[in-house]
Write a protein that holds these residues in place. Structure first.
Motif, PDB file in Angstrom:
ATOM      1  N   ARG A  40     -10.083   1.629   5.893  1.00  0.00           N
ATOM      2  CA  ARG A  40     -10.659   2.948   6.171  1.00  0.00           C
ATOM      3  C   ARG A  40     -10.196   3.457   7.538  1.00  0.00           C
ATOM      4  O   ARG A  40      -9.958   4.665   7.708  1.00  0.00           O
ATOM      5  CB  ARG A  40     -12.190   2.892   6.093  1.00  0.00           C
ATOM      6  CG  ARG A  40     -12.719   2.859   4.661  1.00  0.00           C
ATOM      7  CD  ARG A  40     -14.201   3.094   4.598  1.00  0.00           C
ATOM      8  NE  ARG A  40     -14.958   1.915   4.991  1.00  0.00           N
ATOM      9  CZ  ARG A  40     -15.296   0.939   4.166  1.00  0.00           C
ATOM     10  NH1 ARG A  40     -14.920   0.976   2.903  1.00  0.00           N
ATOM     11  NH2 ARG A  40     -16.011  -0.083   4.600  1.00  0.00           N
ATOM     12  N   ARG A  41     -10.061   2.566   8.511  1.00  0.00           N
ATOM     13  CA  ARG A  41      -9.544   2.971   9.827  1.00  0.00           C
ATOM     14  C   ARG A  41      -8.109   3.489   9.693  1.00  0.00           C
ATOM     15  O   ARG A  41      -7.726   4.493  10.310  1.00  0.00           O
ATOM     16  CB  ARG A  41      -9.569   1.781  10.799  1.00  0.00           C
ATOM     17  CG  ARG A  41     -10.935   1.462  11.403  1.00  0.00           C
ATOM     18  CD  ARG A  41     -10.826   0.204  12.268  1.00  0.00           C
ATOM     19  NE  ARG A  41     -12.046  -0.089  12.989  1.00  0.00           N
ATOM     20  CZ  ARG A  41     -12.254   0.170  14.278  1.00  0.00           C
ATOM     21  NH1 ARG A  41     -11.306   0.745  14.987  1.00  0.00           N
ATOM     22  NH2 ARG A  41     -13.388  -0.145  14.868  1.00  0.00           N
ATOM     23  N   ILE A  42      -7.327   2.783   8.875  1.00  0.00           N
ATOM     24  CA  ILE A  42      -5.939   3.196   8.669  1.00  0.00           C
ATOM     25  C   ILE A  42      -5.883   4.555   7.979  1.00  0.00           C
ATOM     26  O   ILE A  42      -5.104   5.439   8.358  1.00  0.00           O
ATOM     27  CB  ILE A  42      -5.185   2.136   7.842  1.00  0.00           C
ATOM     28  CG1 ILE A  42      -5.032   0.852   8.676  1.00  0.00           C
ATOM     29  CG2 ILE A  42      -3.823   2.655   7.396  1.00  0.00           C
ATOM     30  CD1 ILE A  42      -4.489  -0.322   7.898  1.00  0.00           C
ATOM     31  N   GLU A  46      -5.895   5.745  12.417  1.00  0.00           N
ATOM     32  CA  GLU A  46      -5.899   4.899  13.615  1.00  0.00           C
ATOM     33  C   GLU A  46      -4.649   4.021  13.638  1.00  0.00           C
ATOM     34  O   GLU A  46      -4.254   3.435  12.629  1.00  0.00           O
ATOM     35  CB  GLU A  46      -7.159   4.029  13.644  1.00  0.00           C
ATOM     36  CG  GLU A  46      -7.332   3.262  14.947  1.00  0.00           C
ATOM     37  CD  GLU A  46      -8.699   2.602  15.062  1.00  0.00           C
ATOM     38  OE1 GLU A  46      -8.848   1.726  15.936  1.00  0.00           O
ATOM     39  OE2 GLU A  46      -9.605   2.957  14.287  1.00  0.00           O
ATOM     40  N   SER A  47      -4.046   3.913  14.795  1.00  0.00           N
ATOM     41  CA  SER A  47      -2.809   3.145  14.928  1.00  0.00           C
ATOM     42  C   SER A  47      -3.096   1.678  15.256  1.00  0.00           C
ATOM     43  O   SER A  47      -4.153   1.335  15.779  1.00  0.00           O
ATOM     44  CB  SER A  47      -1.919   3.750  16.014  1.00  0.00           C
ATOM     45  OG  SER A  47      -2.576   3.694  17.268  1.00  0.00           O
ATOM     46  N   SER A  57      -4.467  -6.962  -0.185  1.00  0.00           N
ATOM     47  CA  SER A  57      -4.723  -5.614   0.323  1.00  0.00           C
ATOM     48  C   SER A  57      -3.463  -4.932   0.830  1.00  0.00           C
ATOM     49  O   SER A  57      -3.443  -3.710   1.012  1.00  0.00           O
ATOM     50  CB  SER A  57      -5.764  -5.668   1.450  1.00  0.00           C
ATOM     51  OG  SER A  57      -5.240  -6.329   2.597  1.00  0.00           O
ATOM     52  N   PHE A  58      -2.397  -5.693   1.049  1.00  0.00           N
ATOM     53  CA  PHE A  58      -1.169  -5.092   1.577  1.00  0.00           C
ATOM     54  C   PHE A  58      -0.367  -4.358   0.493  1.00  0.00           C
ATOM     55  O   PHE A  58       0.539  -3.596   0.815  1.00  0.00           O
ATOM     56  CB  PHE A  58      -0.291  -6.166   2.223  1.00  0.00           C
ATOM     57  CG  PHE A  58      -0.800  -6.651   3.552  1.00  0.00           C
ATOM     58  CD1 PHE A  58      -0.529  -5.945   4.713  1.00  0.00           C
ATOM     59  CD2 PHE A  58      -1.560  -7.808   3.639  1.00  0.00           C
ATOM     60  CE1 PHE A  58      -1.001  -6.381   5.945  1.00  0.00           C
ATOM     61  CE2 PHE A  58      -2.032  -8.256   4.858  1.00  0.00           C
ATOM     62  CZ  PHE A  58      -1.757  -7.534   6.022  1.00  0.00           C
ATOM     63  N   GLY A  59      -0.699  -4.603  -0.771  1.00  0.00           N
ATOM     64  CA  GLY A  59       0.036  -3.983  -1.866  1.00  0.00           C
ATOM     65  C   GLY A  59       0.220  -2.482  -1.730  1.00  0.00           C
ATOM     66  O   GLY A  59       1.346  -1.966  -1.852  1.00  0.00           O
ATOM     67  N   PRO A  60      -0.875  -1.726  -1.474  1.00  0.00           N
ATOM     68  CA  PRO A  60      -0.749  -0.263  -1.373  1.00  0.00           C
ATOM     69  C   PRO A  60      -0.257   0.215   0.001  1.00  0.00           C
ATOM     70  O   PRO A  60      -0.189   1.421   0.235  1.00  0.00           O
ATOM     71  CB  PRO A  60      -2.190   0.233  -1.613  1.00  0.00           C
ATOM     72  CG  PRO A  60      -2.970  -0.970  -2.050  1.00  0.00           C
ATOM     73  CD  PRO A  60      -2.279  -2.144  -1.467  1.00  0.00           C
ATOM     74  N   LEU A  61       0.069  -0.701   0.896  1.00  0.00           N
ATOM     75  CA  LEU A  61       0.372  -0.320   2.280  1.00  0.00           C
ATOM     76  C   LEU A  61       1.852  -0.390   2.618  1.00  0.00           C
ATOM     77  O   LEU A  61       2.228  -0.558   3.769  1.00  0.00           O
ATOM     78  CB  LEU A  61      -0.405  -1.233   3.248  1.00  0.00           C
ATOM     79  CG  LEU A  61      -1.925  -1.221   3.133  1.00  0.00           C
ATOM     80  CD1 LEU A  61      -2.547  -2.184   4.144  1.00  0.00           C
ATOM     81  CD2 LEU A  61      -2.474   0.189   3.355  1.00  0.00           C
ATOM     82  N   THR A  62       2.715  -0.218   1.612  1.00  0.00           N
ATOM     83  CA  THR A  62       4.155  -0.380   1.843  1.00  0.00           C
ATOM     84  C   THR A  62       4.730   0.664   2.796  1.00  0.00           C
ATOM     85  O   THR A  62       5.798   0.451   3.376  1.00  0.00           O
ATOM     86  CB  THR A  62       4.920  -0.323   0.509  1.00  0.00           C
ATOM     87  OG1 THR A  62       4.554   0.873  -0.191  1.00  0.00           O
ATOM     88  CG2 THR A  62       4.586  -1.532  -0.343  1.00  0.00           C
ATOM     89  N   GLN A 192       4.651   1.634  12.315  1.00  0.00           N
ATOM     90  CA  GLN A 192       4.656   2.466  13.513  1.00  0.00           C
ATOM     91  C   GLN A 192       4.340   1.655  14.768  1.00  0.00           C
ATOM     92  O   GLN A 192       3.797   2.194  15.743  1.00  0.00           O
ATOM     93  CB  GLN A 192       3.635   3.604  13.358  1.00  0.00           C
ATOM     94  CG  GLN A 192       3.842   4.482  12.137  1.00  0.00           C
ATOM     95  CD  GLN A 192       5.175   5.203  12.160  1.00  0.00           C
ATOM     96  OE1 GLN A 192       5.632   5.634  13.217  1.00  0.00           O
ATOM     97  NE2 GLN A 192       5.808   5.327  10.999  1.00  0.00           N
ATOM     98  N   ALA A 193       4.661   0.374  14.759  1.00  0.00           N
ATOM     99  CA  ALA A 193       4.360  -0.486  15.914  1.00  0.00           C
ATOM    100  C   ALA A 193       5.026   0.052  17.173  1.00  0.00           C
ATOM    101  O   ALA A 193       6.175   0.495  17.139  1.00  0.00           O
ATOM    102  CB  ALA A 193       4.835  -1.910  15.637  1.00  0.00           C
TER     103      ALA A 193
END
Length: 228
Positions: A40-42, A46-47, A57-62, A192-193
């Motif tokens: 939710r923060r992402i 939020e960076s 949980s990383f599946g949708p975060l490509t 975006q690191a």
């Protein structure tokens, strides 16, 4: 460097962050929240530089993290705790575990974490959703074992590594093998690191021998295989 992390690895990660800082001089700001809240923060924009969360949980975060940096770091089983000094219930078999749940005045579990999602589904499979679920204590924030300390519940269910954070609670042990569920946690560098090389160095350090020692000393286990 800002790190988003599941609280399930906090006890180990607190030590790992110190070791990494001593070795590199890099200062880390860690945010510990359940994976759902981190997502939710992402979504809110939020960076962060590195995220440590439930592997699935990383599946949708490509597009949010660099998928090539995804690295398995540890896994956690689910356990049972009671108030310190209280009689320890029998959870050695599936049958005795079920009897313990039925005998408890109230069973506490997480309403937002991976352990709570699994336990809710397990109650359904065992046919206990109404009998046990109706008088459960659902904890939406903080460590579940606090509920047995305050007397709101007789039994607490959560990741073993999280039960450790409440010293007034006594860990009875892990779920019986036939009912156990392991949650794997992985790390990845944000797309975006602010300093991708520095962030990658931290992810690499999470698989180092000192880090692995910290995991095993905090009731975590090493992953069975690297994340895909």
């Amino acid at each position: 460097m800002k790190v988003f992390s599941s609280p399930a690895v906090k006890k180990a990660l607190d030590e790992v962050i110190i070791m990494f800082g001593q070795e590199t001089g890099v200062s880390i700001e860690a945010v510990f929240e359940p994976t759902g809240q981190l997502l939710r923060r992402i979504d809110a924009g939020e960076s962060f530089d590195v995220m440590i969360a439930v592997t699935e949980s990383f599946g949708p975060l490509t597009t949010v993290v660099d998928p090539h940096t995804l690295t398995s770091v540890a896994r956690s089983g689910i356990g049972v705790a009671v108030k310190h000094g209280a009689p320890e219930p029998d959870i050695s078999t599936a049958e005795s575990f079920v009897q313990t749940l039925r005998a408890a005045r109230s069973v506490a579990y997480s309403g937002v974490g991976a352990s709570g999602a699994y336990f809710t589904a397990l109650l359904g499979k065992l046919g206990l959703s109404e009998e046990v679920g109706a008088r459960a204590t659902v904890v939406d924030k903080g460590y579940v074992a606090q509920a047995v300390v305050t007397g709101n519940a007789d039994v607490a269910i959560q990741q073993l590594s999280e039960l450790l954070f409440v010293p007034e609670a006594q860990i009875v042990g892990p779920f019986p093998a036939e009912l156990q569920h392991y949650t794997e946690f992985s790390a990845a560098v944000s797309a975006q690191a602010s300093d991708p090389d520095q962030a990658q160095a931290f992810v690499n350090f999470l698989t180092s021998a000192p880090a692995q020692t910290a995991y095993t000393q905090s009731s975590l286990e090493l992953p069975t295989a690297p994340a895909q």
